[in-house]
Design a protein around this motif. Structure first.
Motif, PDB file in Angstrom:
ATOM      1  N   ASN A   1       0.828  -1.205   0.000  1.00  0.00           N
ATOM      2  CA  ASN A   1       0.000   0.000   0.000  1.00  0.00           C
ATOM      3  C   ASN A   1       0.863   1.257   0.000  1.00  0.00           C
ATOM      4  OD1 ASN A   1      -2.495   1.612   0.414  1.00  0.00           O
ATOM      5  ND2 ASN A   1      -1.658   1.941   2.449  1.00  0.00           N
ATOM      6  N   THR A   2       1.919   1.275   0.803  1.00  0.00           N
ATOM      7  CA  THR A   2       2.821   2.430   0.852  1.00  0.00           C
ATOM      8  C   THR A   2       3.513   2.640  -0.483  1.00  0.00           C
ATOM      9  OG1 THR A   2       3.196   2.087   3.220  1.00  0.00           O
ATOM     10  CG2 THR A   2       4.807   3.423   2.047  1.00  0.00           C
ATOM     11  N   VAL A   3       3.988   1.556  -1.084  1.00  0.00           N
ATOM     12  CA  VAL A   3       4.668   1.653  -2.376  1.00  0.00           C
ATOM     13  C   VAL A   3       3.737   2.220  -3.439  1.00  0.00           C
ATOM     14  CG1 VAL A   3       5.592   0.279  -4.277  1.00  0.00           C
ATOM     15  CG2 VAL A   3       6.395  -0.115  -1.945  1.00  0.00           C
ATOM     16  N   ARG A   4       2.515   1.731  -3.491  1.00  0.00           N
ATOM     17  CA  ARG A   4       1.578   2.196  -4.511  1.00  0.00           C
ATOM     18  C   ARG A   4       1.248   3.674  -4.322  1.00  0.00           C
ATOM     19  NH1 ARG A   4      -0.128  -1.451  -7.867  1.00  0.00           N
ATOM     20  NH2 ARG A   4      -0.135  -3.673  -7.317  1.00  0.00           N
ATOM     21  N   GLN A   5       0.999   4.067  -3.083  1.00  0.00           N
ATOM     22  CA  GLN A   5       0.660   5.466  -2.849  1.00  0.00           C
ATOM     23  C   GLN A   5       1.829   6.388  -3.163  1.00  0.00           C
ATOM     24  OE1 GLN A   5      -1.855   6.903   0.179  1.00  0.00           O
ATOM     25  NE2 GLN A   5      -2.492   4.883   0.895  1.00  0.00           N
ATOM     26  N   LEU A   6       3.036   5.970  -2.833  1.00  0.00           N
ATOM     27  CA  LEU A   6       4.209   6.779  -3.155  1.00  0.00           C
ATOM     28  C   LEU A   6       4.402   6.878  -4.656  1.00  0.00           C
ATOM     29  CD1 LEU A   6       6.710   8.366  -2.303  1.00  0.00           C
ATOM     30  CD2 LEU A   6       7.948   6.182  -2.148  1.00  0.00           C
ATOM     31  N   ASP A   7       4.259   5.775  -5.359  1.00  0.00           N
ATOM     32  CA  ASP A   7       4.426   5.772  -6.814  1.00  0.00           C
ATOM     33  C   ASP A   7       3.410   6.702  -7.482  1.00  0.00           C
ATOM     34  OD1 ASP A   7       5.544   5.000  -9.249  1.00  0.00           O
ATOM     35  OD2 ASP A   7       4.150   3.331  -9.491  1.00  0.00           O
ATOM     36  N   VAL A   8       2.150   6.627  -7.062  1.00  0.00           N
ATOM     37  CA  VAL A   8       1.109   7.484  -7.634  1.00  0.00           C
ATOM     38  C   VAL A   8       1.364   8.942  -7.287  1.00  0.00           C
ATOM     39  CG1 VAL A   8      -1.349   8.071  -7.530  1.00  0.00           C
ATOM     40  CG2 VAL A   8      -0.639   5.682  -7.714  1.00  0.00           C
TER      41      VAL A   8
ATOM     42  N   ALA B   1      20.563   2.419  -5.980  1.00  0.00           N
ATOM     43  CA  ALA B   1      20.940   2.902  -7.301  1.00  0.00           C
ATOM     44  C   ALA B   1      19.740   2.942  -8.236  1.00  0.00           C
ATOM     45  CB  ALA B   1      22.045   2.014  -7.882  1.00  0.00           C
ATOM     46  N   GLN B   2      18.901   1.906  -8.186  1.00  0.00           N
ATOM     47  CA  GLN B   2      17.712   1.868  -9.025  1.00  0.00           C
ATOM     48  C   GLN B   2      16.741   2.973  -8.625  1.00  0.00           C
ATOM     49  OE1 GLN B   2      15.270  -1.662  -8.737  1.00  0.00           O
ATOM     50  NE2 GLN B   2      14.592  -1.495 -10.856  1.00  0.00           N
ATOM     51  N   PHE B   3      16.646   3.266  -7.345  1.00  0.00           N
ATOM     52  CA  PHE B   3      15.781   4.343  -6.868  1.00  0.00           C
ATOM     53  C   PHE B   3      16.243   5.675  -7.455  1.00  0.00           C
ATOM     54  CE2 PHE B   3      14.288   7.553  -3.921  1.00  0.00           C
ATOM     55  CZ  PHE B   3      13.008   7.135  -3.604  1.00  0.00           C
ATOM     56  N   SER B   4      17.553   5.876  -7.530  1.00  0.00           N
ATOM     57  CA  SER B   4      18.095   7.136  -8.066  1.00  0.00           C
ATOM     58  C   SER B   4      17.840   7.272  -9.551  1.00  0.00           C
ATOM     59  CB  SER B   4      19.608   7.207  -7.785  1.00  0.00           C
ATOM     60  OG  SER B   4      19.867   7.198  -6.397  1.00  0.00           O
ATOM     61  N   SER B   5      17.901   6.163 -10.274  1.00  0.00           N
ATOM     62  CA  SER B   5      17.734   6.225 -11.722  1.00  0.00           C
ATOM     63  C   SER B   5      16.276   6.207 -12.154  1.00  0.00           C
ATOM     64  CB  SER B   5      18.485   5.079 -12.394  1.00  0.00           C
ATOM     65  OG  SER B   5      17.968   3.827 -11.954  1.00  0.00           O
ATOM     66  N   SER B   6      15.445   5.423 -11.464  1.00  0.00           N
ATOM     67  CA  SER B   6      14.027   5.335 -11.809  1.00  0.00           C
ATOM     68  C   SER B   6      13.244   4.885 -10.583  1.00  0.00           C
ATOM     69  CB  SER B   6      13.804   4.361 -12.971  1.00  0.00           C
ATOM     70  OG  SER B   6      12.413   4.219 -13.228  1.00  0.00           O
ATOM     71  N   ILE B   7      12.640   5.853  -9.904  1.00  0.00           N
ATOM     72  CA  ILE B   7      11.882   5.534  -8.691  1.00  0.00           C
ATOM     73  C   ILE B   7      10.758   4.552  -8.999  1.00  0.00           C
ATOM     74  CG2 ILE B   7      10.367   6.490  -6.921  1.00  0.00           C
ATOM     75  CD1 ILE B   7      11.988   9.039  -7.018  1.00  0.00           C
TER      76      ILE B   7
ATOM     77  N   ASP C   1      13.135  14.132  -2.600  1.00  0.00           N
ATOM     78  CA  ASP C   1      13.922  12.920  -2.810  1.00  0.00           C
ATOM     79  C   ASP C   1      14.320  12.289  -1.474  1.00  0.00           C
ATOM     80  OD1 ASP C   1      15.608  11.185  -4.761  1.00  0.00           O
ATOM     81  OD2 ASP C   1      17.061  11.836  -3.248  1.00  0.00           O
ATOM     82  N   ALA C   2      14.767  13.117  -0.539  1.00  0.00           N
ATOM     83  CA  ALA C   2      15.195  12.595   0.757  1.00  0.00           C
ATOM     84  C   ALA C   2      14.016  11.996   1.522  1.00  0.00           C
ATOM     85  CB  ALA C   2      15.847  13.701   1.582  1.00  0.00           C
ATOM     86  N   MET C   3      12.853  12.625   1.433  1.00  0.00           N
ATOM     87  CA  MET C   3      11.694  12.125   2.153  1.00  0.00           C
ATOM     88  C   MET C   3      11.191  10.821   1.546  1.00  0.00           C
ATOM     89  SD  MET C   3       9.693  15.671   2.947  1.00  0.00           S
ATOM     90  CE  MET C   3       8.586  14.901   4.102  1.00  0.00           C
ATOM     91  N   ALA C   4      11.214  10.745   0.214  1.00  0.00           N
ATOM     92  CA  ALA C   4      10.798   9.511  -0.448  1.00  0.00           C
ATOM     93  C   ALA C   4      11.752   8.368  -0.100  1.00  0.00           C
ATOM     94  CB  ALA C   4      10.731   9.714  -1.955  1.00  0.00           C
ATOM     95  N   ARG C   5      13.055   8.670  -0.048  1.00  0.00           N
ATOM     96  CA  ARG C   5      14.028   7.646   0.338  1.00  0.00           C
ATOM     97  C   ARG C   5      13.774   7.156   1.763  1.00  0.00           C
ATOM     98  NH1 ARG C   5      18.541   6.690  -2.716  1.00  0.00           N
ATOM     99  NH2 ARG C   5      18.792   8.052  -4.532  1.00  0.00           N
TER     100      ARG C   5
END
Length: 320
Positions: free
Chosen positions: A21-28, A121-127, A65-69
């Motif tokens: 649920n957290t991942v989906r909401q962050l992505d959207v 690294a993947q987060f930095s290139s494509s969240i 970016d820092a908050m999403a990380r």
């Protein structure tokens, strides 16, 4: 089944559902921030935090970016994806003998995957790609759980945790969106509102399912009706409450312990409320109160499950 085993399977499942649920909401939310509307990044972030239960320490500081990380990788923050995956794996480790090798391997792989330097690294290139990898890992675990585990009492505790977490999270999400989208007259919907409605459906992985039922003509009333009452889609509240009811009945049949009248009554009341209330009645009344009532009843069900199946006294067990 020992109470500690049911407890661990229940929380293993809840943690993974919470992570997804957290991942989906962050992505959207990150995708919506690309829109050039009047809504700023802070407003969208705060709305997401409200939908995730207002976790402490996640207040807006201007550094997206820092908050999403932090929300993904901070293993010490209870709201983070990594914390949830860690919690799921630890609960699975405690009942390793109760789950299949495939379940353990899949969950262990997800645990190491999200903690690896490659994930950063993947987060930095494509969240979006990185978040999609996490969702894929969770889906693989759910798939092997359904296909490699005996569908007995332990499996029912997994379903119970998944569905109770999903019901509460969906009701919370709808309650957060309610003032902005569900109280607005249809004639006042703009391109911005339609984008938000698509985002809401995507948070529940239900855009395509909604379109199959109502076509792509988005309507806030129909979206609310679909996410509340549809019986056939696994992310609607009606569907998961049916699943909660079935799981409790199955645990009762296979465990030899009759569910207390209070638990049966609360689950039955929630099931009836969703089965006999119409969308017109909800919109004519107080939509926020209706959604809040669903959340309260989910919390009550959780408390009663713990009282009866986890923290019960020896005397009560011997009396049955």
């Amino acid at each position: 089944m020992l109470s500690r085993v049911g407890d661990s399977l229940y929380w293993m499942s809840r943690y993974l559902e919470r992570a997804e649920n957290t991942v989906r909401q962050l992505d959207v939310t990150m995708a919506l921030m690309l829109d050039t509307s009047d809504t700023n990044a802070e407003t969208r972030w705060l709305r997401m935090m409200n939908a995730l239960g207002k976790p402490a320490g996640m207040e807006w500081n201007g550094d997206l970016d820092a908050m999403a990380r932090m929300l993904v990788f901070d293993s010490l923050h209870p709201a983070s994806v990594t914390f949830c995956v860690n919690g799921a794996r630890e609960n699975a480790r405690q009942v390793r003998e109760e789950i299949s090798s495939e379940q353990w391997q899949r969950l262990n792989r997800l645990f190491h995957q999200i903690r690896s330097p490659n994930a950063q690294a993947q987060f930095s290139s494509s969240i979006s790609d990185m978040l999609g990898t996490v969702v894929d890992g969770i889906h693989l675990f759910k798939g092997v759980s359904d296909t490699t585990m005996i569908h007995a009492q332990g499996w029912q505790f997994i379903r119970l945790g998944r569905y109770l977490e999903r019901a509460y999270a969906t009701a919370t999400l709808l309650e957060v969106y309610q003032p902005e989208l569900f109280q607005l007259p249809e004639r006042e919907h703009t391109g911005y509102q339609y984008l938000e409605l698509v985002g809401l459906l995507r948070c529940c992985t239900s855009f395509e399912a909604y379109c199959q039922v109502y076509t792509a003509d988005l309507s806030s009333d129909r979206i609310l009706e679909f996410l509340l009452f549809n019986r056939d889609f696994p992310h609607t509240i009606r569907y998961v409450v049916d699943g909660i009811r079935h799981a409790i009945e199955s645990i009762q049949r296979t465990g030899g312990r009759r569910a207390p009248d209070e638990l049966t009554a609360v689950v039955g009341r929630l099931h009836a409320m969703l089965g006999f209330t119409t969308i017109g009645e909800i919109l004519a009344g107080n939509t926020a109160d209706f959604l809040h009532s669903i959340r309260e009843q989910c919390m009550r069900i959780h408390d009663l499950i713990y009282r009866h199946y986890v923290h019960y006294s020896i005397q009560s067990a011997l009396a049955i």
